[in-house]
Design a protein around this motif. Structure first.
Motif, PDB file in Angstrom:
ATOM      1  N   ARG A   1      -2.423  76.597  41.060  1.00 53.84           N
ATOM      2  CA  ARG A   1      -3.842  76.260  40.985  1.00 53.84           C
ATOM      3  C   ARG A   1      -4.144  75.008  41.801  1.00 53.84           C
ATOM      4  N   GLU A   2      -3.124  74.173  41.992  1.00 53.49           N
ATOM      5  CA  GLU A   2      -3.230  73.045  42.921  1.00 53.49           C
ATOM      6  C   GLU A   2      -2.157  73.256  43.983  1.00 53.49           C
TER       7      GLU A   2
ATOM      8  N   GLN B   1      -9.820  69.612  36.392  1.00 47.38           N
ATOM      9  CA  GLN B   1     -10.741  70.699  36.750  1.00 47.38           C
ATOM     10  C   GLN B   1     -10.109  71.635  37.783  1.00 47.38           C
TER      11      GLN B   1
ATOM     12  N   TYR C   1     -11.503  74.585  39.037  1.00 52.32           N
ATOM     13  CA  TYR C   1     -12.501  75.527  39.525  1.00 52.32           C
ATOM     14  C   TYR C   1     -13.444  74.772  40.453  1.00 52.32           C
ATOM     15  N   GLU C   2     -14.237  75.496  41.232  1.00 50.92           N
ATOM     16  CA  GLU C   2     -15.008  74.855  42.293  1.00 50.92           C
ATOM     17  C   GLU C   2     -16.446  74.546  41.921  1.00 50.92           C
ATOM     18  N   GLN C   3     -17.019  75.261  40.964  1.00 46.82           N
ATOM     19  CA  GLN C   3     -18.416  75.051  40.604  1.00 46.82           C
ATOM     20  C   GLN C   3     -18.573  74.977  39.095  1.00 46.82           C
TER      21      GLN C   3
END
Length: 351
Positions: free
Chosen positions: A48-49, A273, A275-277
């Motif tokens: 995820r990263e 976090q 996620y992008e939005q």
């Protein structure tokens, strides 16, 4: 020496790596006494990263013994017991002096090397700590290695999250929700009570984590139960929680936090976090009049005040530790923690 190294998404191994050496006069070499796995390690583990180099030593939570110091190190000597935050802190920049050590201008995260630049992790036997005087904190003899591991990340993060929710003991309402009952969420629950909250609700999907939260004094809410909204409404007269603390870092839990907080309340998030939005829109924020606070905990800025607090209150933070593995069992430790098998909450490593 042996270390747990990153080899690709969901791929780690026990590898031989060079022992660290003094590279700068402010360096300290630490023998790791205890390490631990953190939820943010799973962001790397699961991809995820992205960006971390293959062969990077994993991990950023540890306690240890000072083995060697650079010539400019004055606060520590060989044999000292120390705890460390998860990032380096120079102690001299604008942000360090403001108490926002998480944004130190020279900060680096243990266990993150990208394109050959960065800092090796702590899931190994010896660790090099740059800026030793301003990064490390002496660990009193009466505080165990295990508790010390939690002092460098989980407990400061939970305490920081509770502070962002502005809990004050002289307030009469104080109905708080903590979303996510992993190690950070459980430390947040402990911290909310320390800061004066009386009614704390623990929100999760996993029954074993809710059971642990209940043992700490929180009222459990399992969102798999369709009646959870009725419980929230009953305790808050239909308004929602005065403050919601999000300790996961997913879009789903952030949306849940937004839905649970009352108009005019505070949403505080320390989850990394992934996620992008944001899962809600500006008109929704406008209509609820809520205050939102996000951010990485400035752990080093909190450690010196929280270590005496642990001593004074005789806090048993280690209640969140459910499993202990040797370094050689690191691959299995990561797998268990990732899959949340065997009612796993917090995993400790003994090098």
């Amino acid at each position: 020496m042996k270390a747990i190294t990153f080899e690709g998404i969901r791929k780690i191994k026990i590898a031989e790596v060079p022992e660290p050496r003094i590279q700068d006069s402010r360096d300290v070499i630490i023998r790791v006494e205890r390490g631990a796995l953190c939820g943010s390690d799973m962001h790397v583990y699961n991809g995820r990263e992205t960006g971390i180099d293959e062969g990077t030593v994993m991990g950023h939570e540890f306690t240890g013994t000072v083995m060697e110091t650079g010539k400019e190190v004055s606060n520590f000597k060989q044999g000292d017991r120390v705890a460390s935050p998860f990032t380096l802190n120079c102690g001299d920049c604008f942000y360090c002096k403001k108490g926002l050590s998480a944004r130190c201008e020279k900060s680096r995260l243990f266990g993150w090397v990208e394109n050959g630049i960065g800092l090796q992790g702590v899931h190994t036997k010896y660790v090099r700590v740059p800026f030793g005087d301003s990064t490390l904190v002496k660990l009193p003899d009466e505080i165990s290695w295990e508790t010390g591991v939690l002092m460098g990340d989980n407990f400061p993060t939970g305490y920081f999250c509770a502070e962002m929710a502005e809990i004050k003991p002289d307030q009469t309402y104080i109905v708080i929700g903590v979303i996510g009952c992993g190690p950070i969420g459980l430390m947040t629950i402990i911290s909310t009570f320390l800061q004066g909250a009386e009614n704390v609700f623990a929100v999760d999907l996993l029954q074993n984590r809710l059971k642990k939260a209940k043992q700490l004094g929180a009222i459990p809410i399992n969102t798999n139960d369709k009646s959870w909204k009725e419980v929230v409404n009953e305790y808050t007269e239909g308004r929602g929680f005065d403050g919601v603390m999000e300790a996961v870092g997913s879009a789903a839990t952030m949306k849940l936090a937004f839905d649970m907080v009352r108009p005019g309340g505070i949403l505080a998030s320390v989850g990394v976090q992934a996620y992008e939005q944001l899962p809600f829109n500006p008109p929704g924020l406008y209509d609820k009049n809520i205050t939102m606070k996000f951010g990485r905990c400035p752990a080093r800025s909190y450690m010196e005040k929280l270590i005496p607090l642990v001593q004074k209150e005789q806090l048993d933070l280690t209640t969140v530790i459910t499993h202990t593995f040797s370094l050689e069992e690191g691959v299995e430790a990561y797998r268990l923690f990732d899959e949340q098998k065997d009612e796993c909450i917090k995993v400790l490593l003994k090098p």
